[in-house]
Motif scaffolding. Structure first.
Motif, mmCIF file in Angstrom:
data_model
loop_
_atom_site.group_PDB
_atom_site.id
_atom_site.type_symbol
_atom_site.label_atom_id
_atom_site.label_comp_id
_atom_site.label_asym_id
_atom_site.label_seq_id
_atom_site.Cartn_x
_atom_site.Cartn_y
_atom_site.Cartn_z
ATOM 1 N N ALA A 151 1.762 8.332 -3.818
ATOM 2 C CA ALA A 151 1.740 7.150 -3.005
ATOM 3 C C ALA A 151 1.299 7.401 -1.579
ATOM 4 C CB ALA A 151 3.270 7.053 -2.811
ATOM 5 N N HIS A 154 -2.550 6.730 -1.513
ATOM 6 C CA HIS A 154 -2.905 5.195 -1.545
ATOM 7 C C HIS A 154 -2.720 4.824 -0.047
ATOM 8 C CE1 HIS A 154 -2.616 5.665 -5.865
ATOM 9 N NE2 HIS A 154 -3.265 4.586 -5.936
ATOM 10 N N GLY A 179 3.732 5.867 -7.560
ATOM 11 C CA GLY A 179 2.832 5.075 -6.724
ATOM 12 C C GLY A 179 1.506 4.811 -7.392
ATOM 13 N N SER A 210 2.457 -2.126 -13.315
ATOM 14 C CA SER A 210 1.911 -1.842 -12.139
ATOM 15 C C SER A 210 0.673 -2.820 -11.745
ATOM 16 C CB SER A 210 1.169 -0.397 -11.960
ATOM 17 O OG SER A 210 0.849 -0.137 -10.895
#
Length: 213
Positions: A151, A154, A179, A210
């Motif tokens: 996560a 990103h 993520g 996603s």
């Protein structure tokens, strides 16, 4: 031709798993299954053979609108006119690769930490591979980095991040929950009894679970 920014599922024809005589067939099956981008990885193979195989793959990938990426060999990428080239931490810098392949060829870089990801971003990479998430037979010398930074990477880099290393259908849910938006799958596809079916099934789950922002 698909753009790397729009790619979700990255496949690799790795000669550690695929015999040279099966490269054309594997390329066809991966493309028919729905990979968005496809890399030729040919470690310890003479450069002339890498170029021969790349030229064998290109008509198939282009028929399906799938960008072909050459791993490591920037001169081969330039010679065959592939859509992309990929370099590792111990390979040529992004700027050198881009100088060789030209502006029409995108350049990706392998990263194994948040720091390396940020540096690749600053170098001007068009995308990064981030991993290995898990221990993998493809790169047994690499220590897996786990899911804890997925996560965060990103948040820190504004370019496509492809999570790599031990990715398969069984682990996909936890990778996405961590993520991830994009993944690289290698052995799980290459060793499947039904390659196209395996690709198709994983991609459907990836897109459904996603969506890109």
């Amino acid at each position: 031709m698909k753009r790397i920014q729009d790619a979700r599922l990255y496949g690799i024809v790795d000669l550690g798993y695929v015999e040279p005589g099966n490269v054309w067939r594997m390329t066809q099956e991966l493309c028919e299954g729905g990979v968005d981008v496809l890399q030729l990885r040919a470690k310890k193979i003479v450069k002339s053979e890498v170029e021969r195989l790349a030229r064998l793959m290109l008509p198939v990938t282009r028929e399906h609108g799938v960008p072909l990426v050459i791993n490591d060999h920037i001169d081969v990428a330039a010679a065959v006119g592939s859509e992309g080239v990929h370099v590792g931490q111990d390979d040529d810098a992004v700027a050198k690769a881009r100088a060789v392949v030209g502006s029409s060829c995108f350049v990706g870089k392998s990263t194994h930490s948040l720091d390396q990801a940020e540096k690749a971003h600053d170098e001007g990479a068009d995308y990064i591979g981030f991993g290995p998430l898990y221990a993998t037979g493809t790169k047994p010398d690499y220590v897996p980095i786990g899911l804890q930074d997925v996560a965060e990477v990103h948040r820190r880099v504004w370019l496509p991040v492809f999570c790599i290393g031990g990715v398969n259908a069984t682990r996909l849910d936890e990778i996405l929950a961590a993520g991830a938006k994009r993944v690289v799958v290698v052995s799980s596809f290459l060793l499947a009894a039904d390659v196209s079916g395996e690709v198709r099934g994983l991609k459907e789950r990836l897109i459904t679970s996603s969506p890109l922002a």
